[in-house]
Design a protein around this motif. Sequence first.
Motif, mmCIF file in Angstrom:
data_model
loop_
_atom_site.group_PDB
_atom_site.id
_atom_site.type_symbol
_atom_site.label_atom_id
_atom_site.label_comp_id
_atom_site.label_asym_id
_atom_site.label_seq_id
_atom_site.Cartn_x
_atom_site.Cartn_y
_atom_site.Cartn_z
ATOM 1 N N THR A 109 0.827 -1.203 0.000
ATOM 2 C CA THR A 109 0.000 0.000 0.000
ATOM 3 C C THR A 109 0.864 1.257 0.000
ATOM 4 N N LYS A 110 0.300 2.314 -0.563
ATOM 5 C CA LYS A 110 0.993 3.605 -0.575
ATOM 6 C C LYS A 110 0.745 4.365 0.725
ATOM 7 N N HIS A 111 -0.327 4.001 1.413
ATOM 8 C CA HIS A 111 -0.683 4.639 2.694
ATOM 9 C C HIS A 111 -0.871 3.543 3.732
ATOM 10 N N PRO A 112 -0.598 3.842 5.001
ATOM 11 C CA PRO A 112 -0.769 2.813 6.036
ATOM 12 C C PRO A 112 -2.196 2.256 6.053
ATOM 13 N N LEU A 113 -2.305 0.988 6.343
ATOM 14 C CA LEU A 113 -3.595 0.306 6.423
ATOM 15 C C LEU A 113 -3.678 -0.355 7.791
ATOM 16 N N THR A 114 -4.781 -0.144 8.483
ATOM 17 C CA THR A 114 -4.925 -0.764 9.791
ATOM 18 C C THR A 114 -5.372 -2.215 9.628
ATOM 19 N N GLU A 115 -5.122 -2.981 10.643
ATOM 20 C CA GLU A 115 -5.525 -4.387 10.630
ATOM 21 C C GLU A 115 -7.035 -4.511 10.483
ATOM 22 N N SER A 116 -7.783 -3.652 11.166
ATOM 23 C CA SER A 116 -9.248 -3.735 11.085
ATOM 24 C C SER A 116 -9.751 -3.408 9.685
ATOM 25 N N GLU A 117 -9.103 -2.473 8.982
ATOM 26 C CA GLU A 117 -9.490 -2.161 7.601
ATOM 27 C C GLU A 117 -9.249 -3.370 6.696
ATOM 28 N N ALA A 118 -8.087 -3.996 6.845
ATOM 29 C CA ALA A 118 -7.765 -5.171 6.026
ATOM 30 C C ALA A 118 -8.733 -6.306 6.313
ATOM 31 N N ARG A 119 -9.026 -6.532 7.581
ATOM 32 C CA ARG A 119 -9.967 -7.593 7.946
ATOM 33 C C ARG A 119 -11.351 -7.342 7.339
ATOM 34 N N GLU A 120 -11.785 -6.100 7.345
ATOM 35 C CA GLU A 120 -13.110 -5.763 6.806
ATOM 36 C C GLU A 120 -13.159 -5.979 5.283
ATOM 37 N N ILE A 121 -12.102 -5.616 4.582
ATOM 38 C CA ILE A 121 -12.047 -5.814 3.128
ATOM 39 C C ILE A 121 -12.119 -7.301 2.800
ATOM 40 N N VAL A 122 -11.352 -8.102 3.526
ATOM 41 C CA VAL A 122 -11.347 -9.551 3.301
ATOM 42 C C VAL A 122 -12.702 -10.152 3.669
ATOM 43 N N LYS A 123 -13.289 -9.669 4.743
ATOM 44 C CA LYS A 123 -14.603 -10.168 5.176
ATOM 45 C C LYS A 123 -15.664 -9.898 4.110
ATOM 46 N N LYS A 124 -15.632 -8.708 3.517
ATOM 47 C CA LYS A 124 -16.595 -8.362 2.464
ATOM 48 C C LYS A 124 -16.412 -9.246 1.226
ATOM 49 N N ALA A 125 -15.193 -9.747 1.019
ATOM 50 C CA ALA A 125 -14.936 -10.652 -0.106
ATOM 51 C C ALA A 125 -15.399 -12.073 0.202
ATOM 52 N N GLY A 126 -15.733 -12.341 1.475
ATOM 53 C CA GLY A 126 -16.266 -13.645 1.853
ATOM 54 C C GLY A 126 -15.279 -14.560 2.548
ATOM 55 N N TYR A 127 -14.194 -13.992 3.078
ATOM 56 C CA TYR A 127 -13.154 -14.801 3.716
ATOM 57 C C TYR A 127 -12.844 -14.205 5.087
ATOM 58 N N ARG A 128 -11.881 -14.808 5.787
ATOM 59 C CA ARG A 128 -11.536 -14.348 7.138
ATOM 60 C C ARG A 128 -10.038 -14.318 7.314
ATOM 61 N N VAL A 129 -9.526 -13.208 7.825
ATOM 62 C CA VAL A 129 -8.096 -13.062 8.116
ATOM 63 C C VAL A 129 -7.802 -13.769 9.431
ATOM 64 N N THR A 130 -6.834 -14.688 9.412
ATOM 65 C CA THR A 130 -6.448 -15.371 10.637
ATOM 66 C C THR A 130 -5.154 -14.797 11.211
ATOM 67 N N SER A 131 -4.374 -14.112 10.365
ATOM 68 C CA SER A 131 -3.131 -13.503 10.831
ATOM 69 C C SER A 131 -2.836 -12.263 9.992
ATOM 70 N N PHE A 132 -2.435 -11.201 10.663
ATOM 71 C CA PHE A 132 -2.100 -9.941 9.998
ATOM 72 C C PHE A 132 -0.719 -9.543 10.472
ATOM 73 N N GLN A 133 0.189 -9.362 9.527
ATOM 74 C CA GLN A 133 1.580 -9.066 9.894
ATOM 75 C C GLN A 133 2.069 -7.884 9.068
ATOM 76 N N THR A 134 2.646 -6.883 9.737
ATOM 77 C CA THR A 134 3.247 -5.747 9.041
ATOM 78 C C THR A 134 4.680 -6.128 8.684
ATOM 79 N N ILE A 135 5.002 -6.035 7.387
ATOM 80 C CA ILE A 135 6.349 -6.368 6.927
ATOM 81 C C ILE A 135 7.237 -5.122 6.962
ATOM 82 N N THR A 136 6.744 -4.012 6.401
ATOM 83 C CA THR A 136 7.513 -2.749 6.426
ATOM 84 C C THR A 136 6.609 -1.599 6.736
#
Length: 122
Positions: free
Chosen positions: A95-122
């Motif tokens: 991403t070009k801008h920071p993304l929170t874990e809750s935002e990522a989880r919500e995007i994945v949830k709307k696609a019909g899946y579930r995030v089990t782990s969220f890790q910031t690499i950089t």
Amino acid sequence: MATGIICIIILMACIFGIKSYAKRLSHGCCGGGGETIKKIRPADKQKSHYPHTYKLEIEGMTCSNCSTRIENAFNTREGCYARADSGKRTATLHTKHPLTESEAREIVKKAGYRVTSFQTIT
């Protein structure tokens, strides 16, 4: 008598299992009906333009259509570039801008899946 009932129950379970497996083979795991979902490409595919990288483990992603759905969910957003791997059940998100874990989880949830782990690499 009891043995006969047990045999009938086992036979019915086998029949339902075979029917389910046949349906999955013909229609795909996520009901794609055998058709391939069109990928949405991000406007900018140059990874060096994306200073933030995240790795997500995603439950329920089992085929290439699932991977495409996850990628499309992120790639339609401005400043996001995602690559998903259904075999590893992971997605790498740039991403070009920071993304929170809750935002990522919500995007994945709307696609019909579930995030089990969220890790910031950089």
